[in-house]
Design a protein around this motif. Structure first.
Motif, PDB file in Angstrom:
ATOM      1  N   THR A 126       0.835  -1.207   0.000  1.00  0.00           N
ATOM      2  CA  THR A 126       0.000   0.000   0.000  1.00  0.00           C
ATOM      3  C   THR A 126       0.869   1.257   0.000  1.00  0.00           C
ATOM      4  OG1 THR A 126      -1.795  -1.121   1.170  1.00  0.00           O
ATOM      5  CG2 THR A 126      -1.773   1.279   1.273  1.00  0.00           C
ATOM      6  N   LEU A 127       1.964   1.207   0.768  1.00  0.00           N
ATOM      7  CA  LEU A 127       2.884   2.339   0.849  1.00  0.00           C
ATOM      8  C   LEU A 127       3.683   2.495  -0.439  1.00  0.00           C
ATOM      9  CD1 LEU A 127       4.009   4.509   2.825  1.00  0.00           C
ATOM     10  CD2 LEU A 127       5.734   2.839   3.510  1.00  0.00           C
ATOM     11  N   PHE A 128       4.041   1.364  -1.043  1.00  0.00           N
ATOM     12  CA  PHE A 128       4.840   1.366  -2.272  1.00  0.00           C
ATOM     13  C   PHE A 128       4.095   0.590  -3.377  1.00  0.00           C
ATOM     14  CE2 PHE A 128       7.915   1.324   1.274  1.00  0.00           C
ATOM     15  CZ  PHE A 128       8.614   2.506   1.009  1.00  0.00           C
ATOM     16  N   PRO A 129       3.089   1.187  -4.018  1.00  0.00           N
ATOM     17  CA  PRO A 129       2.324   0.475  -5.051  1.00  0.00           C
ATOM     18  C   PRO A 129       3.209  -0.075  -6.176  1.00  0.00           C
ATOM     19  CG  PRO A 129       1.272   2.569  -4.482  1.00  0.00           C
ATOM     20  CD  PRO A 129       2.602   2.567  -3.804  1.00  0.00           C
ATOM     21  N   ARG A 130       4.309   0.625  -6.457  1.00  0.00           N
ATOM     22  CA  ARG A 130       5.202   0.170  -7.524  1.00  0.00           C
ATOM     23  C   ARG A 130       5.837  -1.174  -7.181  1.00  0.00           C
ATOM     24  NH1 ARG A 130       9.170   4.765  -9.485  1.00  0.00           N
ATOM     25  NH2 ARG A 130       7.316   5.902  -8.849  1.00  0.00           N
ATOM     26  N   MET A 131       6.053  -1.418  -5.891  1.00  0.00           N
ATOM     27  CA  MET A 131       6.626  -2.699  -5.483  1.00  0.00           C
ATOM     28  C   MET A 131       5.631  -3.838  -5.710  1.00  0.00           C
ATOM     29  SD  MET A 131       9.741  -2.100  -4.576  1.00  0.00           S
ATOM     30  CE  MET A 131       9.649  -1.014  -6.024  1.00  0.00           C
ATOM     31  N   LYS A 132       4.353  -3.544  -5.529  1.00  0.00           N
ATOM     32  CA  LYS A 132       3.344  -4.576  -5.792  1.00  0.00           C
ATOM     33  C   LYS A 132       3.300  -4.901  -7.276  1.00  0.00           C
ATOM     34  CE  LYS A 132      -1.400  -5.934  -4.807  1.00  0.00           C
ATOM     35  NZ  LYS A 132      -2.676  -5.572  -4.141  1.00  0.00           N
ATOM     36  N   GLU A 133       3.399  -3.856  -8.100  1.00  0.00           N
ATOM     37  CA  GLU A 133       3.407  -4.066  -9.548  1.00  0.00           C
ATOM     38  C   GLU A 133       4.597  -4.921  -9.984  1.00  0.00           C
ATOM     39  OE1 GLU A 133       3.543  -0.202 -11.277  1.00  0.00           O
ATOM     40  OE2 GLU A 133       1.625   0.438 -10.393  1.00  0.00           O
ATOM     41  N   ARG A 134       5.720  -4.772  -9.277  1.00  0.00           N
ATOM     42  CA  ARG A 134       6.956  -5.447  -9.659  1.00  0.00           C
ATOM     43  C   ARG A 134       7.313  -6.610  -8.720  1.00  0.00           C
ATOM     44  NH1 ARG A 134       6.729  -0.773 -11.839  1.00  0.00           N
ATOM     45  NH2 ARG A 134       8.164   0.103 -13.384  1.00  0.00           N
ATOM     46  N   GLY A 140      17.401  -7.019  -8.914  1.00  0.00           N
ATOM     47  CA  GLY A 140      18.566  -6.481  -9.616  1.00  0.00           C
ATOM     48  C   GLY A 140      18.225  -5.724 -10.876  1.00  0.00           C
ATOM     49  N   THR A 141      16.983  -5.855 -11.355  1.00  0.00           N
ATOM     50  CA  THR A 141      16.571  -5.163 -12.576  1.00  0.00           C
ATOM     51  C   THR A 141      15.813  -3.865 -12.288  1.00  0.00           C
ATOM     52  OG1 THR A 141      14.449  -6.346 -12.710  1.00  0.00           O
ATOM     53  CG2 THR A 141      16.363  -7.399 -13.742  1.00  0.00           C
ATOM     54  N   LEU A 142      15.659  -3.514 -11.030  1.00  0.00           N
ATOM     55  CA  LEU A 142      14.919  -2.301 -10.658  1.00  0.00           C
ATOM     56  C   LEU A 142      15.767  -1.058 -10.884  1.00  0.00           C
ATOM     57  CD1 LEU A 142      13.370  -3.443  -7.250  1.00  0.00           C
ATOM     58  CD2 LEU A 142      12.240  -3.435  -9.481  1.00  0.00           C
ATOM     59  N   SER A 143      15.101   0.082 -11.015  1.00  0.00           N
ATOM     60  CA  SER A 143      15.799   1.368 -11.085  1.00  0.00           C
ATOM     61  C   SER A 143      16.327   1.737  -9.704  1.00  0.00           C
ATOM     62  CB  SER A 143      14.841   2.458 -11.577  1.00  0.00           C
ATOM     63  OG  SER A 143      13.850   2.716 -10.579  1.00  0.00           O
ATOM     64  N   GLY A 144      17.163   2.766  -9.656  1.00  0.00           N
ATOM     65  CA  GLY A 144      17.731   3.188  -8.373  1.00  0.00           C
ATOM     66  C   GLY A 144      16.670   3.583  -7.365  1.00  0.00           C
ATOM     67  N   GLY A 145      15.665   4.338  -7.820  1.00  0.00           N
ATOM     68  CA  GLY A 145      14.588   4.752  -6.920  1.00  0.00           C
ATOM     69  C   GLY A 145      13.767   3.579  -6.428  1.00  0.00           C
ATOM     70  N   GLU A 146      13.509   2.632  -7.326  1.00  0.00           N
ATOM     71  CA  GLU A 146      12.743   1.444  -6.942  1.00  0.00           C
ATOM     72  C   GLU A 146      13.525   0.587  -5.950  1.00  0.00           C
ATOM     73  OE1 GLU A 146      10.261   0.961 -11.151  1.00  0.00           O
ATOM     74  OE2 GLU A 146      12.152  -0.115 -10.830  1.00  0.00           O
ATOM     75  N   ARG A 147      14.831   0.504  -6.143  1.00  0.00           N
ATOM     76  CA  ARG A 147      15.665  -0.268  -5.209  1.00  0.00           C
ATOM     77  C   ARG A 147      15.638   0.358  -3.818  1.00  0.00           C
ATOM     78  NH1 ARG A 147      19.357  -3.890  -6.943  1.00  0.00           N
ATOM     79  NH2 ARG A 147      20.916  -3.224  -5.409  1.00  0.00           N
ATOM     80  N   GLN A 148      15.616   1.700  -3.777  1.00  0.00           N
ATOM     81  CA  GLN A 148      15.544   2.367  -2.477  1.00  0.00           C
ATOM     82  C   GLN A 148      14.202   2.102  -1.810  1.00  0.00           C
ATOM     83  OE1 GLN A 148      18.090   4.458  -0.735  1.00  0.00           O
ATOM     84  NE2 GLN A 148      16.621   3.603   0.677  1.00  0.00           N
ATOM     85  N   MET A 149      13.135   2.133  -2.585  1.00  0.00           N
ATOM     86  CA  MET A 149      11.808   1.833  -2.033  1.00  0.00           C
ATOM     87  C   MET A 149      11.752   0.407  -1.500  1.00  0.00           C
ATOM     88  SD  MET A 149       9.323   3.591  -4.900  1.00  0.00           S
ATOM     89  CE  MET A 149       9.594   5.279  -5.435  1.00  0.00           C
ATOM     90  N   LEU A 150      12.348  -0.523  -2.236  1.00  0.00           N
ATOM     91  CA  LEU A 150      12.358  -1.915  -1.803  1.00  0.00           C
ATOM     92  C   LEU A 150      13.173  -2.072  -0.524  1.00  0.00           C
ATOM     93  CD1 LEU A 150      11.759  -4.905  -2.096  1.00  0.00           C
ATOM     94  CD2 LEU A 150      13.622  -5.060  -3.778  1.00  0.00           C
ATOM     95  N   ALA A 151      14.299  -1.372  -0.439  1.00  0.00           N
ATOM     96  CA  ALA A 151      15.134  -1.468   0.757  1.00  0.00           C
ATOM     97  C   ALA A 151      14.390  -0.958   1.991  1.00  0.00           C
ATOM     98  CB  ALA A 151      16.435  -0.689   0.561  1.00  0.00           C
ATOM     99  N   VAL A 152      13.661   0.153   1.836  1.00  0.00           N
ATOM    100  CA  VAL A 152      12.865   0.684   2.949  1.00  0.00           C
ATOM    101  C   VAL A 152      11.727  -0.279   3.288  1.00  0.00           C
ATOM    102  CG1 VAL A 152      11.384   2.573   3.707  1.00  0.00           C
ATOM    103  CG2 VAL A 152      13.464   3.081   2.424  1.00  0.00           C
ATOM    104  N   GLY A 153      11.057  -0.786   2.253  1.00  0.00           N
ATOM    105  CA  GLY A 153       9.963  -1.725   2.472  1.00  0.00           C
ATOM    106  C   GLY A 153      10.426  -2.983   3.185  1.00  0.00           C
ATOM    107  N   ARG A 154      11.591  -3.489   2.798  1.00  0.00           N
ATOM    108  CA  ARG A 154      12.124  -4.688   3.444  1.00  0.00           C
ATOM    109  C   ARG A 154      12.386  -4.435   4.925  1.00  0.00           C
ATOM    110  NH1 ARG A 154      17.775  -7.173   1.430  1.00  0.00           N
ATOM    111  NH2 ARG A 154      18.469  -5.216   2.383  1.00  0.00           N
ATOM    112  N   ALA A 155      12.936  -3.258   5.250  1.00  0.00           N
ATOM    113  CA  ALA A 155      13.177  -2.914   6.657  1.00  0.00           C
ATOM    114  C   ALA A 155      11.866  -2.811   7.428  1.00  0.00           C
ATOM    115  CB  ALA A 155      13.957  -1.608   6.750  1.00  0.00           C
ATOM    116  N   LEU A 156      10.839  -2.252   6.797  1.00  0.00           N
ATOM    117  CA  LEU A 156       9.544  -2.100   7.468  1.00  0.00           C
ATOM    118  C   LEU A 156       8.869  -3.441   7.726  1.00  0.00           C
ATOM    119  CD1 LEU A 156       8.125   0.999   5.557  1.00  0.00           C
ATOM    120  CD2 LEU A 156       8.942   0.932   7.924  1.00  0.00           C
ATOM    121  N   MET A 157       9.230  -4.469   6.954  1.00  0.00           N
ATOM    122  CA  MET A 157       8.637  -5.793   7.144  1.00  0.00           C
ATOM    123  C   MET A 157       8.901  -6.351   8.543  1.00  0.00           C
ATOM    124  SD  MET A 157       6.798  -7.019   4.655  1.00  0.00           S
ATOM    125  CE  MET A 157       6.829  -8.770   5.082  1.00  0.00           C
TER     126      MET A 157
END
Length: 247
Positions: A126-134, A140-157
């Motif tokens: 919900t916080l990162f809709p782009r992560m749900k899409e991907r 390793g194929t994500l853009s720099g911004g997407e990788r940062q969102m994933l890193a934050v999302g992983r920590a929030l898990m």
């Protein structure tokens, strides 16, 4: 003196690499629900501070987290206590999917036998809709911004008590930087406590409650973020001449 609402209290922190001491008596505090930022030039010891708090580096000093001493605790024990670090280099598993990276972030909740830990996955999406899409895409194929969102999302898990962010805007395009700081603001509104290390002083002070200026291993200046943002010394050194002219 520690106060009951202190989530993190750091007193006389010394840390470094080998014989090279980087932090020389650092003091800082963070209350529950606060966003605190540490700004400063390259080499001041910002990342060293987070690595020492996380237990990646040996350190001396009094470290109290949620009423407990961090002395003699391992990195894994600190994770289980509720500390989470998003490192500057993100350190994702590039050959694994977005969702698998997120599931790995739920390790703490699984260890704590939280049967609803997967609900956190929906919250992250919900916080990162782009992560749900991907979610089925290799990280390793994500853009720099997407990788940062994933890193934050992983920590929030892990549902951390304290989320520590090391230079979240580093190397990102201005539009993505704005998105990252919007997300930090959103997290703040949900009551997540955040320690933000950042070179983008203007953006950091806009989102934070309180700020510290770190120079050569110790705190040179501190105060409410709104006050630091108009402090002549901070404007001159970190916010630039344009901000000074507008002040």
């Amino acid at each position: 003196m520690n106060t009951p609402q202190d989530l993190l209290s750091v007193k006389d922190l010394h840390a470094g690499y080998g014989r090279a001491e980087v932090l020389s008596g650092l003091n800082l505090r963070l209350a529950k629900g606060q966003v605190v930022t540490v700004i400063g030039p390259n080499g001041a010891g910002k990342s060293t501070t987070l690595n020492a708090l996380m237990g990646v580096l040996p350190a001396r000093g009094q470290l109290m987290f949620d009423g407990q001493s961090l002395a003699n605790t391992t990195l894994e024990e600190r994770v289980m206590m509720g500390l989470a670090l998003v490192p500057e280099k993100r350190e994702l598993f590039s050959s694994m999917t977005v969702e698998d990276n997120l599931v790995l972030g739920g390790f703490r909740q699984m260890r704590l036998r939280n049967a609803q830990w997967r609900d956190t996955l929906d919250e992250v999406y919900t916080l990162f809709p782009r992560m749900k899409e991907r979610r089925l895409q290799l990280s390793g194929t994500l853009s720099g911004g997407e990788r940062q969102m994933l890193a934050v999302g992983r920590a929030l898990m892990s549902r951390p008590k304290l989320l520590m962010l090391d230079e979240p805007s580093l190397g990102l395009a201005p539009l993505i930087v704005r998105e990252i700081f919007r997300i930090i603001s959103t997290l703040r509104s949900t009551g997540v406590s955040i320690l933000l290390i950042e070179q983008n002083a203007r953006a950091a002070l806009e989102v934070a409650d309180y700020g510290y200026v770190l120079e050569t291993g110790s705190i040179a200046l501190e105060g409410p973020a709104s006050e630091l943002a108009v402090d002549a010394r901070v404007i001159e050194t970190y916010l630039g001449a344009q901000k000074k002219a507008a002040a």
